[in-house]
Design a protein around this motif. Structure first.
Motif, PDB file in Angstrom:
ATOM      1  N   GLN A   3      -4.602 -41.471  11.825  1.00 24.72           N
ATOM      2  CA  GLN A   3      -4.647 -41.538  13.325  1.00 24.72           C
ATOM      3  C   GLN A   3      -3.292 -41.798  13.961  1.00 24.72           C
ATOM      4  O   GLN A   3      -2.735 -43.072  14.076  1.00 24.72           O
ATOM      5  N   ASN A   6      -2.150 -42.716  21.034  1.00 25.21           N
ATOM      6  CA  ASN A   6      -2.815 -41.783  22.003  1.00 25.21           C
ATOM      7  C   ASN A   6      -4.324 -41.840  21.655  1.00 25.21           C
ATOM      8  O   ASN A   6      -5.025 -40.825  22.194  1.00 25.21           O
ATOM      9  N   GLN A  11     -12.456 -43.803  21.079  1.00 20.90           N
ATOM     10  CA  GLN A  11     -12.343 -42.643  20.047  1.00 20.90           C
ATOM     11  C   GLN A  11     -11.769 -43.383  18.569  1.00 20.90           C
ATOM     12  O   GLN A  11     -12.330 -42.546  17.518  1.00 20.90           O
TER      13      GLN A  11
ATOM     14  N   TYR B  95     -13.221 -32.634  14.078  1.00 22.77           N
ATOM     15  CA  TYR B  95     -12.177 -33.987  13.472  1.00 22.77           C
ATOM     16  C   TYR B  95     -12.014 -33.671  11.754  1.00 22.77           C
ATOM     17  O   TYR B  95     -10.810 -34.049  11.510  1.00 22.77           O
ATOM     18  N   ARG B  99      -8.104 -34.225  12.286  1.00 21.59           N
ATOM     19  CA  ARG B  99      -7.967 -35.478  11.943  1.00 21.59           C
ATOM     20  C   ARG B  99      -7.787 -36.254  13.001  1.00 21.59           C
ATOM     21  O   ARG B  99      -7.024 -37.221  12.764  1.00 21.59           O
ATOM     22  N   ASN B 100      -7.611 -35.764  14.472  1.00 25.80           N
ATOM     23  CA  ASN B 100      -7.318 -36.537  15.545  1.00 25.80           C
ATOM     24  C   ASN B 100      -7.973 -36.334  16.619  1.00 25.80           C
ATOM     25  O   ASN B 100      -8.005 -35.265  17.020  1.00 25.80           O
ATOM     26  N   LEU B 101      -8.979 -37.084  17.148  1.00 23.04           N
ATOM     27  CA  LEU B 101      -9.836 -36.883  18.113  1.00 23.04           C
ATOM     28  C   LEU B 101      -9.066 -36.314  19.191  1.00 23.04           C
ATOM     29  O   LEU B 101      -9.488 -35.768  20.293  1.00 23.04           O
ATOM     30  N   SER B 102      -8.037 -37.275  19.407  1.00 22.43           N
ATOM     31  CA  SER B 102      -7.292 -37.048  21.130  1.00 22.43           C
ATOM     32  C   SER B 102      -6.881 -35.469  21.107  1.00 22.43           C
ATOM     33  O   SER B 102      -6.636 -35.087  22.183  1.00 22.43           O
TER      34      SER B 102
END
Lengths: 111, 111
Positions: A3, A6, A11, B95, B99-102
């Motif tokens: 990750q 941000n 999340q 995801y 690989r990045n929820l944001s």
């Protein structure tokens, strides 16, 4: 976990649950579901003390049967999330007191 | 978060959810439930983009009504966990790809 920044606190919690499921689900067969042995390993590693106190395999089998809601013999991600949600609700009280789940956690399957 | 070591990845996710709920629930009135304005703030801060795209208050009101399962006008921790579980399931597909929820997260309430 890969990750970048941000990512909010909530999340991050979702990422951790997604990564946890994936980590154990991919060890044998279908990466989209947890077999009984994968569930056992996940609980042993991620919830130490929860099933390590279980005296025999039957307690683990009974737990898995209760968690496999659609009865197909494996636990999919939706079933995993129901379990995580239920466990989090169950440990909210102890957590509010001691602020550390690793200390709060007791061997709930000891008989 | 005041977590010392020896906390597993899954326990950490549970701590983050517990802390997130507490952080917003304590801002007004009962610390064991989220008022409508606390839910709105929580979603704005923790799920940026999810409701920020909502053109008017009605979308937020409709969302809150749908999430307040027992209809008592506030969201308790169990209701909060149902929401987090549902959102996590909904975003598992995106995801797994990015690989990045944001980055995955889209303004789902834009209309």
């Amino acid at each position: 976990m890969t990750q970048p920044g941000n990512v909010t606190q909530l999340q991050m919690s979702m990422c951790l649950m997604l990564d946890t499921f994936e980590k154990y689900a991919k060890t044998d067969g279908d990466p989209n579901s947890l077999s009984k042995s994968e569930v056992k390993t996940l609980l042993e590693k991620e919830m130490p003390g929860m099933i390590s106190g279980a005296k025999d395999q039957k307690a683990v089998d009974d737990l898995f049967k209760a968690l496999d809601f659609d009865g197909n013999g494996v636990m999919d991600f939706e079933e995993f999330m129901v379990v995580v949600a239920a466990l989090t609700c169950a440990f909210r009280g102890p957590y509010l007191t001691c602020r550390n789940l690793s200390y709060c956690w007791g061997p709930i399957l000891q008989k």
